[in-house]
Design an enzyme around this catalytic site. Sequence first.
Site, mmCIF file in Angstrom:
data_model
loop_
_atom_site.group_PDB
_atom_site.id
_atom_site.type_symbol
_atom_site.label_atom_id
_atom_site.label_comp_id
_atom_site.label_asym_id
_atom_site.label_seq_id
_atom_site.Cartn_x
_atom_site.Cartn_y
_atom_site.Cartn_z
ATOM 1 N N ASN A 15 0.653 -1.221 0.313
ATOM 2 C CA ASN A 15 -0.356 0.156 -0.256
ATOM 3 C C ASN A 15 0.986 0.960 -0.004
ATOM 4 O O ASN A 15 1.365 1.619 1.302
ATOM 5 C CB ASN A 15 -0.296 -0.157 1.106
ATOM 6 C CG ASN A 15 -1.836 1.035 1.346
ATOM 7 O OD1 ASN A 15 -1.242 2.466 1.066
ATOM 8 N ND2 ASN A 15 -3.488 0.781 1.699
ATOM 9 N N ARG A 16 0.753 2.478 -0.933
ATOM 10 C CA ARG A 16 1.699 3.012 -1.210
ATOM 11 C C ARG A 16 1.747 4.533 -0.346
ATOM 12 O O ARG A 16 2.350 5.273 0.077
ATOM 13 C CB ARG A 16 1.824 3.467 -2.742
ATOM 14 C CG ARG A 16 1.937 3.101 -3.910
ATOM 15 C CD ARG A 16 3.103 2.163 -3.536
ATOM 16 N NE ARG A 16 4.210 2.803 -3.561
ATOM 17 C CZ ARG A 16 5.935 2.834 -3.413
ATOM 18 N NH1 ARG A 16 6.260 1.616 -3.529
ATOM 19 N NH2 ARG A 16 6.579 3.046 -3.793
ATOM 20 N N ASP A 74 -1.085 -3.631 11.155
ATOM 21 C CA ASP A 74 -2.388 -3.649 9.987
ATOM 22 C C ASP A 74 -3.433 -2.502 11.360
ATOM 23 O O ASP A 74 -3.263 -3.131 12.416
ATOM 24 C CB ASP A 74 -3.165 -5.679 10.693
ATOM 25 C CG ASP A 74 -4.246 -6.056 9.620
ATOM 26 O OD1 ASP A 74 -3.925 -5.980 8.423
ATOM 27 O OD2 ASP A 74 -5.199 -6.656 10.413
ATOM 28 N N ASP A 163 -9.709 8.019 6.358
ATOM 29 C CA ASP A 163 -9.314 9.043 6.414
ATOM 30 C C ASP A 163 -10.076 10.617 6.269
ATOM 31 O O ASP A 163 -10.853 11.004 7.211
ATOM 32 C CB ASP A 163 -8.151 10.000 5.797
ATOM 33 C CG ASP A 163 -6.987 8.550 6.892
ATOM 34 O OD1 ASP A 163 -7.019 7.930 7.744
ATOM 35 O OD2 ASP A 163 -5.913 9.101 6.345
ATOM 36 N N ARG A 195 -1.678 4.834 14.005
ATOM 37 C CA ARG A 195 -0.674 4.567 13.542
ATOM 38 C C ARG A 195 0.534 5.385 14.011
ATOM 39 O O ARG A 195 1.007 5.240 14.467
ATOM 40 C CB ARG A 195 -0.283 4.621 12.102
ATOM 41 C CG ARG A 195 0.509 3.934 11.294
ATOM 42 C CD ARG A 195 0.809 3.505 9.994
ATOM 43 N NE ARG A 195 -0.798 2.870 9.697
ATOM 44 C CZ ARG A 195 -1.671 3.635 9.200
ATOM 45 N NH1 ARG A 195 -1.859 4.249 8.618
ATOM 46 N NH2 ARG A 195 -2.362 2.670 8.571
#
Length: 214
Positions: A15-16, A74, A163, A195
Amino acid sequence: MARRLEGKIVIATHNRGKLREMQELLAPYGVEAVSAGDLGLPEPDETGMTFAENAALKAHAAAKAAGLPALADDSGLCVVALDGAPGIFSARWAGPGKDFAHAMRRVEEELARRGATEAEARRAHFVSALVVAWPDGHEELFEGRVFGTLVWPPRGDRGFGYDPMFQPDGHARTFGEMTGDEKHGWGQGEGLSHRARAFSKLAAACLRKDTAAR
């Protein structure tokens, strides 16, 4: 005592957007990060029943394949009115094309079916489980959460995933309207995003404070 993390590591993601966030978080510590995708490593099946289990699966697979320490995240969105869904299936709600606009619409449709139209009925939180794994099988686990309310329509084109529909408590903007620095919370303790909060625990335990400079 946690094992120190330094030098070159693999970010176990394809996932970039997630890779970009992890590289931004690691940059002040002088750690070089390369993604599993860039190395051509396969994505393991996420068969775990928790965020921590899935993060561990990804981290150990990347560490073993690359012969380097690997960091895996995750994470997902847990909506109270949807009994915690999409939870560990947050990415799957976006389908094989990773269409999070579709995923956000699905969340909104599910909320509408349950009559969750008022803010107090649209409570949710993000969870992030970070696992660092070494080729010898050692691992370290760190978790972070952030609570907020879901808005509709989505606002902002920054960030990734869910988001744009998540407005964290105490803020008037969604994560989709915030810069990376605002989400990471540089100079604000543990940070704002789930995160960033998990990463602040990782940094305190595994990264050398004397190399951090920002």
